[in-house]
Every structure is written in C-alpha cells, then in structure tokens.
Design a protein around this motif. Structure first.
Motif, PDB file in Angstrom:
ATOM      1  N   ASP A 208      49.812  51.508  37.270  1.00  0.00           N
ATOM      2  CA  ASP A 208      50.333  52.873  37.214  1.00  0.00           C
ATOM      3  C   ASP A 208      49.202  53.898  37.147  1.00  0.00           C
ATOM      4  N   GLU A 209      48.108  53.530  36.505  1.00  0.00           N
ATOM      5  CA  GLU A 209      46.977  54.450  36.373  1.00  0.00           C
ATOM      6  C   GLU A 209      45.700  53.880  36.977  1.00  0.00           C
ATOM      7  N   GLU A 210      45.785  52.761  37.660  1.00  0.00           N
ATOM      8  CA  GLU A 210      44.596  52.154  38.264  1.00  0.00           C
ATOM      9  C   GLU A 210      44.999  51.504  39.578  1.00  0.00           C
ATOM     10  N   PHE A 211      44.025  51.262  40.422  1.00  0.00           N
ATOM     11  CA  PHE A 211      44.319  50.725  41.744  1.00  0.00           C
ATOM     12  C   PHE A 211      44.168  49.212  41.805  1.00  0.00           C
ATOM     13  N   GLY A 212      43.344  48.618  40.917  1.00  0.00           N
ATOM     14  CA  GLY A 212      43.211  47.175  40.876  1.00  0.00           C
ATOM     15  C   GLY A 212      42.227  46.642  41.894  1.00  0.00           C
ATOM     16  N   GLU A 213      41.988  45.334  41.814  1.00  0.00           N
ATOM     17  CA  GLU A 213      41.051  44.647  42.701  1.00  0.00           C
ATOM     18  C   GLU A 213      41.799  43.621  43.543  1.00  0.00           C
ATOM     19  N   GLU A 214      41.168  43.213  44.646  1.00  0.00           N
ATOM     20  CA  GLU A 214      41.778  42.201  45.515  1.00  0.00           C
ATOM     21  C   GLU A 214      41.958  40.874  44.782  1.00  0.00           C
ATOM     22  N   VAL A 215      41.049  40.566  43.845  1.00  0.00           N
ATOM     23  CA  VAL A 215      41.166  39.365  43.018  1.00  0.00           C
ATOM     24  C   VAL A 215      41.110  39.813  41.570  1.00  0.00           C
ATOM     25  N   ASP A 216      42.112  39.472  40.793  1.00  0.00           N
ATOM     26  CA  ASP A 216      42.217  39.973  39.429  1.00  0.00           C
ATOM     27  C   ASP A 216      42.811  38.886  38.535  1.00  0.00           C
ATOM     28  N   VAL A 241      46.812  45.466  44.787  1.00  0.00           N
ATOM     29  CA  VAL A 241      46.070  46.728  44.770  1.00  0.00           C
ATOM     30  C   VAL A 241      47.032  47.870  45.061  1.00  0.00           C
ATOM     31  N   ALA A 242      47.053  48.874  44.206  1.00  0.00           N
ATOM     32  CA  ALA A 242      47.998  49.983  44.348  1.00  0.00           C
ATOM     33  C   ALA A 242      47.484  51.027  45.331  1.00  0.00           C
ATOM     34  N   THR A 243      48.408  51.743  45.929  1.00  0.00           N
ATOM     35  CA  THR A 243      48.084  52.845  46.830  1.00  0.00           C
ATOM     36  C   THR A 243      47.772  54.103  46.022  1.00  0.00           C
ATOM     37  N   ASN A 244      46.768  54.846  46.453  1.00  0.00           N
ATOM     38  CA  ASN A 244      46.362  56.073  45.771  1.00  0.00           C
ATOM     39  C   ASN A 244      47.171  57.253  46.319  1.00  0.00           C
ATOM     40  N   HIS A 245      48.337  57.488  45.744  1.00  0.00           N
ATOM     41  CA  HIS A 245      49.186  58.590  46.183  1.00  0.00           C
ATOM     42  C   HIS A 245      48.662  59.935  45.670  1.00  0.00           C
ATOM     43  N   THR A 246      49.012  60.991  46.383  1.00  0.00           N
ATOM     44  CA  THR A 246      48.731  62.328  45.872  1.00  0.00           C
ATOM     45  C   THR A 246      49.667  62.632  44.707  1.00  0.00           C
ATOM     46  N   GLU A 247      49.296  63.596  43.912  1.00  0.00           N
ATOM     47  CA  GLU A 247      50.142  63.966  42.778  1.00  0.00           C
ATOM     48  C   GLU A 247      51.504  64.460  43.260  1.00  0.00           C
ATOM     49  N   HIS A 248      51.530  65.136  44.402  1.00  0.00           N
ATOM     50  CA  HIS A 248      52.810  65.632  44.923  1.00  0.00           C
ATOM     51  C   HIS A 248      53.728  64.472  45.297  1.00  0.00           C
ATOM     52  N   VAL A 249      53.186  63.450  45.994  1.00  0.00           N
ATOM     53  CA  VAL A 249      53.997  62.301  46.388  1.00  0.00           C
ATOM     54  C   VAL A 249      54.533  61.585  45.149  1.00  0.00           C
ATOM     55  N   LYS A 250      53.672  61.398  44.164  1.00  0.00           N
ATOM     56  CA  LYS A 250      54.122  60.737  42.926  1.00  0.00           C
ATOM     57  C   LYS A 250      55.219  61.557  42.242  1.00  0.00           C
ATOM     58  N   TRP A 251      55.109  62.857  42.320  1.00  0.00           N
ATOM     59  CA  TRP A 251      56.131  63.715  41.710  1.00  0.00           C
ATOM     60  C   TRP A 251      57.456  63.571  42.452  1.00  0.00           C
ATOM     61  N   ARG A 310      51.072  42.213  46.949  1.00  0.00           N
ATOM     62  CA  ARG A 310      51.520  41.049  46.164  1.00  0.00           C
ATOM     63  C   ARG A 310      52.957  41.211  45.701  1.00  0.00           C
ATOM     64  N   GLU A 311      53.340  42.407  45.304  1.00  0.00           N
ATOM     65  CA  GLU A 311      54.732  42.614  44.893  1.00  0.00           C
ATOM     66  C   GLU A 311      55.684  42.361  46.059  1.00  0.00           C
ATOM     67  N   ASN A 312      55.359  42.885  47.221  1.00  0.00           N
ATOM     68  CA  ASN A 312      56.209  42.621  48.382  1.00  0.00           C
ATOM     69  C   ASN A 312      56.183  41.148  48.768  1.00  0.00           C
ATOM     70  N   ALA A 313      55.042  40.495  48.616  1.00  0.00           N
ATOM     71  CA  ALA A 313      54.963  39.062  48.904  1.00  0.00           C
ATOM     72  C   ALA A 313      55.865  38.274  47.957  1.00  0.00           C
ATOM     73  N   ARG A 314      55.889  38.662  46.687  1.00  0.00           N
ATOM     74  CA  ARG A 314      56.809  38.023  45.726  1.00  0.00           C
ATOM     75  C   ARG A 314      58.256  38.214  46.178  1.00  0.00           C
ATOM     76  N   LEU A 315      58.596  39.428  46.615  1.00  0.00           N
ATOM     77  CA  LEU A 315      59.959  39.716  47.051  1.00  0.00           C
ATOM     78  C   LEU A 315      60.307  38.979  48.337  1.00  0.00           C
ATOM     79  N   GLN A 316      59.292  38.518  49.057  1.00  0.00           N
ATOM     80  CA  GLN A 316      59.484  37.701  50.250  1.00  0.00           C
ATOM     81  C   GLN A 316      59.457  36.212  49.907  1.00  0.00           C
ATOM     82  N   SER A 317      59.160  35.866  48.661  1.00  0.00           N
ATOM     83  CA  SER A 317      59.087  34.487  48.137  1.00  0.00           C
ATOM     84  C   SER A 317      57.802  33.756  48.516  1.00  0.00           C
ATOM     85  N   PHE A 318      56.730  34.491  48.828  1.00  0.00           N
ATOM     86  CA  PHE A 318      55.415  33.874  48.948  1.00  0.00           C
ATOM     87  C   PHE A 318      54.868  33.625  47.557  1.00  0.00           C
TER      88      PHE A 318
END
Length: 377
Positions: A208-216, A241-251, A310-318
């Motif tokens: 929510d407040e960080e973008f993360g790494e490819e391996v974590d 890894v999270a997408t860096n949205h603008t503050e407007h998009v997040k709002w 990774r979240e979408n991969a989980r939702l796809q059952s990978f």
C-alpha cells in the motif's frame, strides 16, 4: 495408457498455464510453441524438462519446424488456444480456408502428428460465432480426420474447478475414433464454496505504501488452504511489485466500493473510463472477474491500486513458484492470456481417466460407424 507418460505438444503455449495443468496431471510436455519470446522464456523457466520453439504458427513451415524439433518422439496429445479472429465462411463443411490460419495450425498439427487426442481452448463466443457455423466447422473438420469431437455443453467456469475467478472458456476435446467420446469433468466446487479473492491473496504484503521487489519474502503465514497450496513449493515471493499510481488515480479508486465499478463513482469522477470493466474493485468474499491482459481496470478489494502480477497469478491459480519473466507489461499479458492451471489440471486428469477406462474396459469405445458396420446398416 497411464503406464507411460503421454507426450504433449502445446501450440500457442504462451507462458504455459495450459501445460502446467498437464504437467501436474503427470504428462510429459515435450514442446511449447509460440511467437512471443518473453512468454517462451517464462514457459522454459518454469517447465525445465520441456523444450520451446519460437515460431509463427500462421506460416506453413511452422509444422515442419515442430517436426524437426521433436524428431522421432511420438505426439500423444496436441493442446492449444488459438485466437479465433479471421474466420471465413467459404464453406460449412470445414475450416480449411487459408484465412483461418491460426486454427489451421492445430488442424495441420493433428493431421501431421496423428495424436490420440487434442484439446482446444477458446473464448465463449466461439460457440455462437456466425450463428454457430464456426463451431460446427471445427467439429466437422476433426471428425473427418478420424476423431470423435466433444464440445463443452456450455463455457466451463473456472470457479467451478477451484480457481478464484469467474472466467469462462469453451473447450473442444477430440479423441481418436476407436477410443470412445470424451466426457467433461464434473465441477469440484459449488457457488457456496468458491475460492474467494481474500482466500487467494490476503496473505500477500499490502504494497500500500511501497512498490516491493521482484524477489521478496513472505510477511504472513498462509490464511487459507488455497494459500497453503499456492505456497507449497515456494520459499520466496516473486513478481509482487505494485504500480506507482498518481495521487489522483488512487483517490478515484478510493471512491469505488468493494465489488463496485465506474457506475458507483460520483458524477464527474473517473470520466476518462466509462466502459463495462472500468474502475472495477474486486470483492473479498467472491472470486475475481476475468483477469485480462492489461492492468488498468481492476483493483484490489482493499488497497487503492491495481493487483500485482503475483496477485493476478494467484487468481489464475498459478502457484507461487511459477515465475514470470519480462517487463511488467509482458508479465501481465502472460498472466491474462493463460488458461488457469487448475482448470487445465481437471481436464488433463479427465483425459487420462478416459483412456484408463478404455484400457480397463470400463468405457465402451464403439462409435456410431462401428455400430452401423456391425448392424449392417
């Protein structure tokens, strides 16, 4: 039939979701063929014992390239999900028109390698395209080639087979005549027991407040049986890894209630996207909508951002040990284009059971032509 591994040729393989289900069912996936290099890198990374071939399946020479690659190995099953664009209606009997190039690749492969079976996956609309003529063309073509063709009576819903996603796809399964007709597997899950978004991804770091790494590293223990299954072979977390949205998009995202979409936004907000899937927030207590190849229209049920790969991969059952290679855009496209491995696994197991039943005599294999012959009709 199950005394040895059945060899699988995967056409239009993408990153390998369809192949993953067949591997998990005990098949030998000998070769994956695709025109997208990044997807093939992902396929090879995760299917170490399988070979890959970068080839344009719309070209006549592709089939011979495949033949050269596999050598003397026997192809037992051809699988794939060719795009359906370009269908012509030159005749109602078959699809052997040069404009049907992508489907023709499957036809040519089946004709060339004479497998015991084939499986084709496609979007639900293939059943009604041109008032059902294309569907019948596919059936007719393969039946003329010596196969009993079974079509899923209606699109198979991934959630019915343990996938936390309301994805629908049509399937054609052909069985060599003399081995009976295929019956599609019964659902393993009912709507009351569908795997939900929360059960699929609630253990993953919020980002929510960080973008993360490819391996974590994981931060939480599994919160559900599904999460235990996803993490069973993985000690590290990949592609989260999270997408860096603008503050407007997040709002704007923050204005969408759980399970809502653009229709729930206040007037004048989010007007740049007003189509059906725009500004859709997943619901924690339901499966997700169909994962697409982009990453701009669906949002996490809790956090004001699009899901990670990774979240979408989980939702796809990978499972989490399946690593996606390439740019973030390429990774999202690979996930969205894939057949959910759990859905594929159920189909792969059903094909194995079919041949085992034939071998043991539990399934009668007489087709209509054999019965007519015996009855002198």
């Amino acid at each position: 039939m199950s005394e040895k591994q059945l060899n699988v040729l995967d056409l239009f393989c993408g990153c390998g979701g369809l192949s993953q289900g067949f591997l998990d069912a005990g098949y030998n996936v000998m070769l994956g063929v695709d025109f997208e290099e990044a997807a093939l890198k992902t396929f090879k990374y995760n299917h170490e014992t399988s070979d890959v071939l970068l080839a344009d399946l719309s070209k006549d020479e592709a089939i011979e390239e495949i033949a050269d690659k596999i050598g003397d190995q026997k192809v037992d099953i051809v699988i794939g999900g060719p795009p359906c664009q370009g269908f012509s209606l030159t005749g109602s009997r078959d699809i052997n028109d040069t404009r049907n190039t992508l489907y023709l690749a499957v036809v040519k492969a089946v004709r060339r390698f004479k497998p015991k079976a084939f499986l084709i996956e496609n979007v639900p609309g293939i059943a009604t395209l041109y008032n059902g003529i294309v569907k019948q063309q596919i059936i007719n073509t393969f039946e003329d080639m010596g196969y009993n063709v079974s079509v899923s009576p209606k699109p198979l819903l991934a959630a019915d087979y343990g996938v936390p996603q309301m994805r629908k796809r049509m399937f054609f399964v052909g069985i060599e005549k003399g081995y009976g007709s295929f019956e599609f597997p019964e659902p393993t899950h009912t709507p009351e027991r569908y795997v939900t978004c929360s059960e699929a991804i609630s253990d993953l770091p919020s980002r929510d407040e960080e973008f993360g790494e490819e391996v974590d590293n994981y931060e939480k223990k599994p919160q559900s049986l599904y999460q235990e299954f996803m993490r069973q072979n993985s000690k590290k977390l990949y592609n989260h890894v999270a997408t860096n949205h603008t503050e407007h998009v997040k709002w704007v995202i923050s204005q969408v209630p759980e399970g809502g979409n653009h229709k729930d936004l206040p007037p004048g907000i989010g007007d740049s996207r007003k189509f059906n899937e725009a500004w859709t927030r997943y619901h924690s207590k339901k499966p997700s909508r169909t994962i697409d190849t982009g990453h701009r229209n669906h949002f996490h049920y809790k956090y004001n951002r699009v899901p990670t790969v990774r979240e979408n991969a989980r939702l796809q059952s990978f499972r989490d040990d399946f690593v996606f290679i390439g740019t973030r855009t390429q990774q999202n496209r690979q996930v969205g284009n894939a057949v959910p491995p759990l859905l594929s696994l159920n189909l792969a197991k059903a094909i194995l059971r079919h041949f085992d039943d034939v071998k043991s005599g539990r399934r009668k294999v007489k087709d209509l032509e054999q019965l007519n012959l015996e009855l002198n009709i």
